[in-house]
Design an enzyme around this catalytic site. Structure first.
Site, PDB file in Angstrom:
ATOM      1  N   HIS A 125       0.850  -1.182   0.000  1.00 24.09           N
ATOM      2  CA  HIS A 125       0.000   0.000   0.000  1.00 24.09           C
ATOM      3  C   HIS A 125       0.891   1.239   0.000  1.00 24.09           C
ATOM      4  O   HIS A 125       2.108   1.159   0.158  1.00 24.09           O
ATOM      5  CB  HIS A 125      -0.951   0.000   1.195  1.00 24.09           C
ATOM      6  CG  HIS A 125      -2.202  -0.796   0.969  1.00 24.09           C
ATOM      7  ND1 HIS A 125      -3.120  -0.458  -0.003  1.00 24.09           N
ATOM      8  CD2 HIS A 125      -2.692  -1.903   1.588  1.00 24.09           C
ATOM      9  CE1 HIS A 125      -4.121  -1.324   0.026  1.00 24.09           C
ATOM     10  NE2 HIS A 125      -3.885  -2.208   0.980  1.00 24.09           N
ATOM     11  N   ASP A 155      -0.228   7.062  -3.589  1.00 28.37           N
ATOM     12  CA  ASP A 155      -1.397   6.781  -4.413  1.00 28.37           C
ATOM     13  C   ASP A 155      -1.696   7.887  -5.407  1.00 28.37           C
ATOM     14  O   ASP A 155      -1.910   7.634  -6.599  1.00 28.37           O
ATOM     15  CB  ASP A 155      -2.625   6.571  -3.530  1.00 28.37           C
ATOM     16  CG  ASP A 155      -2.707   5.168  -2.933  1.00 28.37           C
ATOM     17  OD1 ASP A 155      -1.940   4.301  -3.377  1.00 28.37           O
ATOM     18  OD2 ASP A 155      -3.522   4.954  -2.025  1.00 28.37           O
TER      19      ASP A 155
END
Length: 335
Positions: A125, A155
């Site tokens: 992540h 992200d």
């Protein structure tokens, strides 16, 4: 005027986080983005990352639906996907197949670790990707553990926006006569790139690997966040000498010799202690009244709800409401 990406068709294979954000950016600026969801999925109109595009459902394990996808991609300028490396190939829709169908296709592949390298097959992540790129280790207060900056840097900054830039660059290359190609967009690479200025500072001796002691990471007293009397916070970024002089004037410390040597790091702890006490002597609104609109380089630290209602953001339309949901408006702006 037509939006800048009008006439561009992009197929988006549904994912989470950076893939949808990239699709949102492309759609915000006029591209026709068609999101491919799994059977039974719903496109939530209240999710800002899913705004502005149509959706269809295909089972990518079904030969018939794979054929439908290939037919659709033949009509597209671009495709974005966020599967782990090798998944598209195993589904029979890898780049070789899709570029064989459509030689002008631009394929954006969004991953955390990249299409190759020792970590490539592993899950991860944002926090992991920016840890490996050296970003996370640089964020936090001195003597304390690193602080995850939400999932903005991996992200969305190093991932989605880098992919959007890559897609537009690839599409422009095709318009200029180049063939289609594959864009390998890794959040480790993108987040590392976002630190380019710090690498330059480090090379010139202006930055250390220690957290919270540098000019832009909360180490400098003139570039930090301070608590106010009512428990609020304000931000100060008075780097340039003229802005620093104005800060001293407004704080009533323009004659205090403690603050004469702005860039003397040995003085920073004592300077910060004094500034902490000064800022805590007034409320956030009082500091706004004293400093807003000046060249101090000042802004109150706002919550999300406060940001949407702030007069500057309201005047510019920085936030919009769709389907009853307050959300950021498309950016940047075109004439």
């Amino acid at each position: 005027m037509a939006a800048p990406l009008t006439g561009i068709r992009v197929v988006e294979l549904a994912g989470i986080g950076p893939g949808p954000f990239c699709g949102m950016m492309l759609a915000d600026h006029g591209a026709e983005v068609i999101r491919i969801d799994r059977p039974g999925a719903t496109l939530n109109p209240r999710d800002p990352l899913l705004r502005g595009r149509a959706a269809m459902q295909l089972d990518l394990k079904s030969p018939g639906d794979i054929a439908k996808l290939r037919d659709l991609v033949k009509t597209a300028d671009g495709l974005i996907e966020g599967f782990r490396p090798g998944v598209m190939e195993r589904l029979g829709i890898g780049p070789d197949v899709l570029l064989g169908d459509n030689p002008k296709l631009v394929i954006g592949r969004m991953t955390g670790w990249g299409q190759d390298g020792p970590y490539a097959p592993a899950a991860g992540h944002d926090i992991n990707y920016i840890a490996l790129s050296g970003v996370l280790g640089a964020i936090g207060r001195a003597g304390e553990k690193p602080v995850p900056p939400i999932n903005l840097i991996g992200d969305f900054g190093g991932g989605a926006m880098m992919l959007a830039f890559g897609m537009v660059s690839g599409l422009l290359a095709v318009r200029n006569g180049a063939p289609g190609q594959v864009i390998d967009c890794a959040m480790t690479d993108g987040s590392a790139l976002l630190m380019g200025m710090m690498w330059g500072f480090r090379a010139s001796g202006m930055w250390t690997d220690e957290r919270g002691v540098n000019m832009l990471d909360g180490g400098a007293p003139f570039y930090d966040v301070y608590e106010t009397a009512d428990g609020g916070f304000v931000s100060i970024g008075s780097i340039e000498p003229q802005f620093y002089a104005l800060l001293r004037e407004k704080l009533g410390i323009d004659g205090d010799p403690l603050f004469d040597a702005q860039f003397d790091r040995a003085q920073w702890p004592a300077q910060k202690e004094r500034l902490t006490a000064i800022f805590k002597s007034r409320t956030r609104d009082e500091w706004c009244a004293a400093m807003e609109g000046s060249d101090v380089c000042f802004a109150p630290v706002l919550s999300m709800a406060e940001a949407a209602a702030h007069p500057h953001n309201v005047a510019r339309g920085t936030f919009i409401e769709q389907h009853g949901v307050m959300q950021p408006a498309p950016a940047p702006r075109f004439s």
